[in-house]
Design a protein around this motif. Structure first.
Motif, PDB file in Angstrom:
ATOM      1  N   GLY B  87       0.824  -1.210   0.000  1.00 53.41           N
ATOM      2  CA  GLY B  87       0.000   0.000   0.000  1.00 53.41           C
ATOM      3  C   GLY B  87       0.852   1.251   0.000  1.00 53.41           C
ATOM      4  N   LEU B  88       1.881   1.232   0.857  1.00 51.95           N
ATOM      5  CA  LEU B  88       2.789   2.385   0.962  1.00 51.95           C
ATOM      6  C   LEU B  88       3.547   2.594  -0.348  1.00 51.95           C
ATOM      7  N   VAL B  89       4.035   1.485  -0.920  1.00 54.27           N
ATOM      8  CA  VAL B  89       4.752   1.559  -2.197  1.00 54.27           C
ATOM      9  C   VAL B  89       3.848   2.173  -3.261  1.00 54.27           C
ATOM     10  N   LEU B  96       4.571  10.138  -6.685  1.00 58.60           N
ATOM     11  CA  LEU B  96       5.785  10.611  -7.361  1.00 58.60           C
ATOM     12  C   LEU B  96       5.598  10.633  -8.872  1.00 58.60           C
ATOM     13  N   ALA B  97       4.804   9.676  -9.376  1.00 57.21           N
ATOM     14  CA  ALA B  97       4.683   9.517 -10.828  1.00 57.21           C
ATOM     15  C   ALA B  97       3.728  10.524 -11.448  1.00 57.21           C
ATOM     16  N   PHE B  98       2.689  10.909 -10.706  1.00 54.66           N
ATOM     17  CA  PHE B  98       1.661  11.760 -11.306  1.00 54.66           C
ATOM     18  C   PHE B  98       2.226  13.049 -11.913  1.00 54.66           C
ATOM     19  N   PRO B  99       3.044  13.808 -11.170  1.00 59.98           N
ATOM     20  CA  PRO B  99       3.554  15.047 -11.766  1.00 59.98           C
ATOM     21  C   PRO B  99       4.366  14.798 -13.038  1.00 59.98           C
ATOM     22  N   VAL B 100       5.078  13.668 -13.088  1.00 59.97           N
ATOM     23  CA  VAL B 100       5.881  13.371 -14.274  1.00 59.97           C
ATOM     24  C   VAL B 100       4.963  13.113 -15.467  1.00 59.97           C
ATOM     25  N   LEU B 173      11.098  -0.459  -4.406  1.00 63.74           N
ATOM     26  CA  LEU B 173       9.947  -0.843  -5.233  1.00 63.74           C
ATOM     27  C   LEU B 173       9.325   0.363  -5.930  1.00 63.74           C
ATOM     28  N   ALA B 174       9.357   1.525  -5.284  1.00 63.75           N
ATOM     29  CA  ALA B 174       8.838   2.736  -5.934  1.00 63.75           C
ATOM     30  C   ALA B 174       9.654   3.019  -7.194  1.00 63.75           C
ATOM     31  N   ILE B 229      -2.049  -1.723 -10.926  1.00 62.98           N
ATOM     32  CA  ILE B 229      -0.941  -2.374 -11.618  1.00 62.98           C
ATOM     33  C   ILE B 229       0.350  -2.301 -10.797  1.00 62.98           C
ATOM     34  N   VAL B 230       0.390  -1.391  -9.813  1.00 66.32           N
ATOM     35  CA  VAL B 230       1.542  -1.355  -8.893  1.00 66.32           C
ATOM     36  C   VAL B 230       1.263  -2.240  -7.681  1.00 66.32           C
TER      37      VAL B 230
END
Lengths: 266, 299
Positions: B87-89, B96-100, B173-174, B229-230
């Motif tokens: 869940g934390l990952v 972190l991915a959304f802004p990218v 894992l992130a 998917i993560v």
């Protein structure tokens, strides 16, 4: 929007940090993987060809990866073609089901295959690893091939049939050349995945380790780490080369179909 | 009557041959997945009700394994920890991915988007084992971060909270699942009709409120896909907890491996696998249900 841009660049650095360190330590003249660096050496690379177990595992992995990429691309072609050209009953659930291995934890795939193989009394080896690898590679192949088959203009195939070609020669002379870049791209991607895959190979490989399984066994010995770094450098360089090739193929395919590039694999 | 029949029959016949051709073609990959995945998964389910009797299986169906799995504090702890870490990952990776993804979709010139996506996917395709091991090198006691910070003089003693615990697992894992999060969000953002954003600003919303009231809700299908998917594969990860997790970072997959390959107790391993899968599916379904108002009408 400058801050967003610098964040994206920072994120790229985060993504590349581990593989950027790889060559640094591979050429470092010390057995301990830490800073400060001590000196330049190519010793670790020259040691590589002198490890018979390593050579065997590389051969084994290449064999598995070649067969896996061919089989999974063939299965991917069938699925992508069926999805693009025909409508049939339960199409969505069937296609969804075929893609399931993409999201399933690999350990689940590995142990369930292991159980059934052992129950059937089959011995483990390269073929059992291939069985598992084809399962997880096929969804990636389908994802790559889907767009190629979907973008295919069916008028061209119909024209070939009207001009007297048989369905098979139409496929060979018209369809195949148009989708061949995507096929090559699928072959390369599934080859890369199979070559790198660890968990399934770890469970299903039997007595002949694949390269990642061999690597795993070496990570326990601190003295072997520099050699592992050297090997990793070669592996990563090779993967990047294959990926650039696959990406070029994918773009060529899009150009052939006269389409705008909309993004990467998947 | 006859005309009607012919009129209905003809397309039906076409549909049937087309349906047959399609099914014949999809038969090979479908058959493969049934044989190599559905059948083995059924076998796992079956074996989870058996017990290990030295070298052979005792095939009398029993719930003993399940009883043991839910009462033994070790198994329980591993399962809850796996869910917590996954869940934390997922949270960290998607945040972190959304802004990218947003940056690539909204601020990168169209002809350079595929280059950015390619750059993001490259590290993902390079040897997973080596990448995880390198995180151990980066986070370690004498690692890159510690020796770097010590050289600069920011810290005197090496930081110990970054290796051999759950934090290290989350960071690693992130990193590993980054493209899995970025790509679905990017696809969802690309689908957003840009004129909706103009309309929102014309109607007096500012940039921030436009983002939260228009962009984000429309991107939610991508976010939900990214989360699933993560989250799902993460819970079954074996390598990362083993290499950087230390004793407090081990997860359920490590125990499944121990049961199968070390303790030679396949039924218990199967039970743990089934329980892990069930928990993942339940959480995933719950998550989708909670977000269904965003998913409606997205296709």
């Amino acid at each position: 929007m400058k801050s967003l841009r610098s964040y994206a660049i920072l994120y790229l650095i985060f993504l590349y940090a581990p593989i950027a360190l790889l060559p640094i330590f591979a050429f470092n003249d010390a057995t301990i993987i830490a800073f400060p660096l001590s000196g330049f050496t190519t010793q670790w690379f020259t040691e590589l060809p002198q490890i018979p177990a390593l050579i065997d595992s590389v051969k084994n992995s290449l064999y598995i990866a070649v067969i896996t990429s061919i089989l999974s691309t063939l299965l991917g072609i069938c699925a992508a073609r069926a999805a693009a050209k025909y409508s049939f009953r339960f199409k969505r659930p069937i296609m969804g089901f075929i893609m399931v291995p993409l999201v399933l934890p690999e350990i689940i795939v590995a142990v369930s295959l292991l159980v059934i193989l052992l129950q059937l009394g089959l011995s483990l080896g390269a073929w059992t690893v291939i069985m598992g690898h084809v399962l997880i590679c096929t969804p990636f192949c389908i994802a790559i091939l889907n767009s190629a088959f979907q973008n295919l203009d069916s008028a061209m195939e119909e024209a070939a049939i009207d001009l007297g070609e048989t369905p098979w020669s139409t496929f060979r002379l018209v369809t195949l050349p148009l989708v061949s870049p995507a096929i090559i791209s699928a072959l390369l991607i599934s080859f890369t995945i199979s070559l790198d895959e660890f968990i399934i190979a770890f469970f299903l490989t039997g007595t002949e380790p694949t390269l990642p399984v061999y690597l795993w066994s070496q990570l326990r010995f601190p003295a072997r780490i520099p050699v592992v770094m050297a090997l990793g450098t070669i592996l990563v360089a090779g993967s990047i080369l294959l990926l650039i090739l696959a990406e070029m193929m994918r773009r060529r395919g899009l150009r052939r179909a006269g389409l705008q590039d909309k993004g990467g694999f998947l | 009557m006859l005309v009607q029949l012919v009129g209905m029959g003809a397309p039906l016949a076409i549909l049937n041959t087309e349906s047959k051709k399609g099914l014949a073609l999809v038969g090979a990959p479908l058959g493969y997945v049934v044989l190599m995945l559905a059948v083995p998964l059924a076998a796992i389910l079956l074996i989870s009700f058996w017990t290990q009797d030295f070298q052979t299986f005792d095939t009398t169906p029993t719930l003993n394994n399940y009883r043991e799995a839910v009462t033994d504090p070790l198994y329980r702890e591993l399962l809850f920890r796996s869910i917590r870490i996954a869940g934390l990952v997922t949270l960290v990776t998607v945040l972190l991915a959304f802004p990218v993804a947003y940056f690539i979709s909204f601020h990168v010139a169209p002809e350079r988007k595929s280059l950015w996506l390619f750059l993001i996917t490259i590290p993902f395709w390079t040897s997973y084992l080596i990448r995880v091991f390198l995180w151990k090198v980066i986070l370690g006691f004498n690692g890159v971060i510690n020796s770097g910070l010590q050289t600069v003089g920011i810290i005197d003693e090496p930081l110990t909270f970054i290796l051999y615990n759950a934090n290290a697992v989350v960071i690693t894992l992130a990193h590993a699942f980054a493209p899995f999060a970025i790509l679905p969000i990017f696809v969802a953002l690309e689908k957003i009709d840009r004129s909706l954003l103009e309309a929102s600003q014309d109607l007096g919303e500012n940039r921030v409120s436009t983002f939260f009231r228009v962009t984000l809700p429309l991107a939610m299908p991508g976010v939900v896909a990214a989360v699933l998917i993560v989250f799902i594969p993460t819970i079954g990860d074996y390598v990362t907890p083993r290499l950087v997790g230390g004793p407090d970072g081990l997860m359920i997959a490590n125990m499944i491996q121990v049961q199968f390959l070390r303790l030679n107790n396949a039924p218990m391993g199967a039970t743990l696998a089934v329980i892990a899968m069930l928990s993942v599916s339940l959480i995933a379904l719950l998550f989708v249900a909670l977000n269904r108002r965003f998913l409606r009408g997205s296709r």
